[in-house]
Design an enzyme around this catalytic site. Structure first.
Site, PDB file in Angstrom:
ATOM      1  CD  GLU A 491     -16.111   6.695 -26.637  1.00 32.32           C
ATOM      2  OE1 GLU A 491     -16.924   7.043 -26.160  1.00 32.32           O
ATOM      3  OE2 GLU A 491     -14.783   6.565 -26.556  1.00 32.32           O
ATOM      4  CD  GLU A 590     -11.982   9.968 -28.799  1.00 32.93           C
ATOM      5  OE1 GLU A 590     -11.930   9.637 -27.556  1.00 32.93           O
ATOM      6  OE2 GLU A 590     -12.981  10.514 -29.184  1.00 32.93           O
TER       7      GLU A 590
END
EC number: 3.2.1.39
Length: 688
Positions: A491, A590
């Site tokens: 991220e 995820e």
């Protein structure tokens, strides 16, 4: 996972997708071969109730609900995107965002090691373009339920992370009497004080000891901290910040601040130290996380200014105490009293450091009584293609003073081997990768693979250290075949805020460097990065060998009976579609569901009642797994489950009605399967 206001939207230039007329059946057929479910039962388009459960419970009737496409209200558009793998601060955190102080610490470097969490913190990013979200449930998904009420963005303020802090662990025999015997995931800060700092003379290894003592956190001498950096401490935000949940500051660094804040207390209270050792953003590095100007010192104003400083000081004390306690409360051994009676009685001592653990229990292996018990849990099933994992105590530089425990990692791997053959790590600091490799060797696990993780930060020192350690790990490895690949950054683009273009260039350069090193060493391993699903574009796809997207329906406010289908559709539209015409593999890096703590209605909005939107709970977690796990296994959908173990120290970031930060594990921090939770056995089929 990272950031507040996690938003799901279609990428730039896809506005035409807002109407069903622009979506063709060709898209449907395009993805039939990768769908994790098969067509089957019909749905009631009015209430989403299917005759069968699971992703397979939807047919094309869902088109009836696909016709709504109102123009979004600007007030409903979120300002940033995030997934829950990395964050521990934000509007969902203590104090509804921890006015100014904690946010300035935690908004930009979510899964950092040690002092990196506190340096170069940024304020609210006001210039991030609003996401154009669109409910991705609908007619072209071969198994999607009737879509929920249309939203243009799926935002949520979150603050938790898979690697911001490790999966919780306890010392051998550590007392967990304060944990609820009925549902340990439902306790709150006052029920479960996690540290008794005064009793931690030997190190941060009493995860469950307590805030019950009146002792102050352990004294820290900032001069003894490696890479200590002090950028100063801003006591209060300006008046206009944090007013709207949907515009909350990115809380990306919360977990890092909690995991390694001890290394930067000097930065909070002292003057400047050497700039070269600071972990703030490097100007021009392209990975800066936001706009510092949003958080400024209060204007002179007599009493208001004074009150601001007083409030700031109080909040600083509270947050620092909580964060330090979270880090110091990190433990290294057995997570509870589940060890067999035949295990060494010495392991039931109340406190053990890593050294003491090894001295008492030896270097645990598959023949240890404790390990045999952990590896014989009939309620665990190997049905997950992968699981996200970070060992406890691997925050740098704190780990230099309080090393993580090898035995603790071995205990974790003994459990994880019953759930998956594939573990994803997030960083290379503190020998975490080496400890996982050693555990696999001691347990004689033959089929476990590792996705190496490299934490990429706005500070070049951090990134350089992580990458160099990756090279050392590869060079020292006895068998390269144990690795599935290397994930460079998690991220990083989300944390870049509005500077995604520069951040992407920097990230790609790091990825290319790793590729070049592998090529030079004749190492055939894929190199990837993981980010929000809607942060991927053609340029990043071209640079990565694998497309890895973090997708969390809970933070989209998606009702659980629609969550599995929504996840698949979102992944298809944002990521799989980008790889058309290439041989790129796609992985959901995820995905998960919390077992308690409230509900999220997306868009940064308040839920009208306790049952609206995405509801956290064991029943809901069971439902999501029921609809997702076996269908994905049957159809070969590749993903990493977030996560195996609760991280109870994150309770300090729960706030108001958002109390899910510490409840994402399938098991509690003592490695006990949560009461009422049922991992699907998928008819005996296992992940390979």
């Amino acid at each position: 996972m990272s950031g507040p206001n996690r938003t799901y939207s279609f990428g730039e230039g896809d506005d035409s997708l807002a109407h069903p007329s622009s979506r063709t059946h060709a898209m449907h057929s395009q993805y039939d071969d990768v769908s994790p479910i098969s067509d089957g039962a019909r749905m009631n388009p009015m209430n989403g109730q299917g005759m069968d459960h699971g992703l397979a419970s939807v047919l094309e009737d869902g088109r009836q609900g696909w016709g709504r496409s109102p123009e979004p209200s600007p007030s409903l558009l979120t300002g940033s995107s995030a997934t829950p793998g990395m964050d521990n601060l934000g509007p969902g955190a203590v104090g509804g965002g921890i006015s100014g102080i904690a946010l300035s610490v935690a908004n930009s470097h979510d899964r950092l090691s040690g002092v990196e969490a506190l340096m170069g913190t940024d304020g609210q990013e006001a210039n991030i373009p609003a996401e154009r979200g669109l409910s991705t449930t609908g007619s072209d998904n071969p198994y999607v339920p009737e879509p929920p009420e249309h939203r243009y963005s799926y935002g949520s303020n979150i603050a938790l992370g898979a690697a911001a802090a490790p999966a919780g662990q306890l010392t051998p025999g550590q007392s967990v009497s304060h944990l609820s015997s009925t549902n340990p995931s439902q306790r709150n800060l006052y029920d479960i004080p996690y540290q008794d700092v005064g009793g931690l003379n030997a190190g941060p290894y009493q995860r469950h000891s307590a805030y019950s003592s009146n002792d102050l956190p352990v004294d820290i001498n900032p001069d003894e901290i490696v890479d200590d950096g002090d950028d100063g401490f801003v006591p209060a935000p300006n008046s206009g910040s944090g007013a709207r949940k949907s515009q909350a500051i990115p809380a990306a660094a919360g977990g890092a601040a909690a995991g390694g804040v001890l290394g930067n207390l000097g930065g909070l209270f002292g003057g400047k130290s050497a700039a070269d050792t600071s972990y703030g953003p490097v100007p021009g590095a392209g990975l800066e996380a936001g706009e510092k100007g949003r958080w400024v010192k209060p204007k002179p104003g007599g009493g208001n200014k004074k009150r601001g400083w007083i409030v700031g000081a109080i909040l600083a004390f509270i947050i620092i105490g909580a964060i330090v306690g979270g880090a110091v409360g990190g433990t290294i051994g057995h997570r509870g009293n589940e060890e067999p009676s035949s295990a060494s009685s010495a392991s039931s001592s109340s406190t053990q450091t890593a050294t003491e653990d090894t001295s008492v229990n030896g270097d645990l292996d598959k023949n240890s009584a404790e390990i045999k018990a952990l590896m014989n849990n009939k309620n665990l099933h190997k049905v997950f293609p992968g699981i996200d994992y970070t060992p406890w105590g691997v925050q740098y530089p704190l780990c230099l003073k309080y090393p993580p425990s090898q035995n603790n990692v071995t205990r974790d791997m003994a459990v994880l081997t019953q759930l998956t053959n594939n573990v994803r790590l997030y960083g290379t600091d503190c020998n975490q990768t080496e400890m996982v490799l050693h555990a696999i060797d001691k347990l004689e696990i033959k089929d476990m693979k590792i996705w190496l993780g490299v934490w990429i930060d706005s500070n070049e020192t951090t990134s350089r250290r992580q990458i160099d350690q990756l090279y050392k790990i590869i060079d020292d490895a006895k068998d390269i075949s144990i690795f599935n690949g290397a994930i460079v950054g998690n991220e990083a683009l989300y944390r870049a805020g509005s500077d995604k273009t520069s951040a992407q260039t920097t990230l790609i350069n790091y990825m290319q460097e790793v590729k070049d090193h592998f090529k030079k060493k004749n190492i055939d391993l894929p190199v990837a990065t993981s980010d929000l699903g809607d942060n991927w574009d053609a340029t990043l796809v071209q640079a990565a060998d694998v497309v890895m997207a973090n997708v969390h329906p809970f933070f989209g406010g998606i009702p659980v009976d629609q969550a599995a289908a929504w996840t698949w559709r979102f992944w298809q539209d944002h990521n799989v579609a980008l790889t058309k015409g290439t041989n790129k593999k796609q992985i959901i890096s995820e995905v998960g569901w919390p077992s308690g703590g409230g509900n999220d209605c997306g868009q940064g909005a308040n839920c009208p009642n306790d049952t609206a939107g995405a509801v956290a709970g064991v029943d809901e977690l069971n439902k999501f797994m029921e609809d997702w796990v076996c269908q994905a296994l049957d159809n070969g959908t590749d993903y990493f489950w977030f996560e195996a173990f609760d991280e109870p120290w994150k309770i300090v970031y729960n706030t108001g009605k958002e109390n899910w930060e510490d409840k994402w594990g399938l098991m509690d921090s003592a490695r006990n399967l949560k009461p009422g939770l049922k991992i699907p056995d998928c008819g005996g089929k296992t992940a390979t």
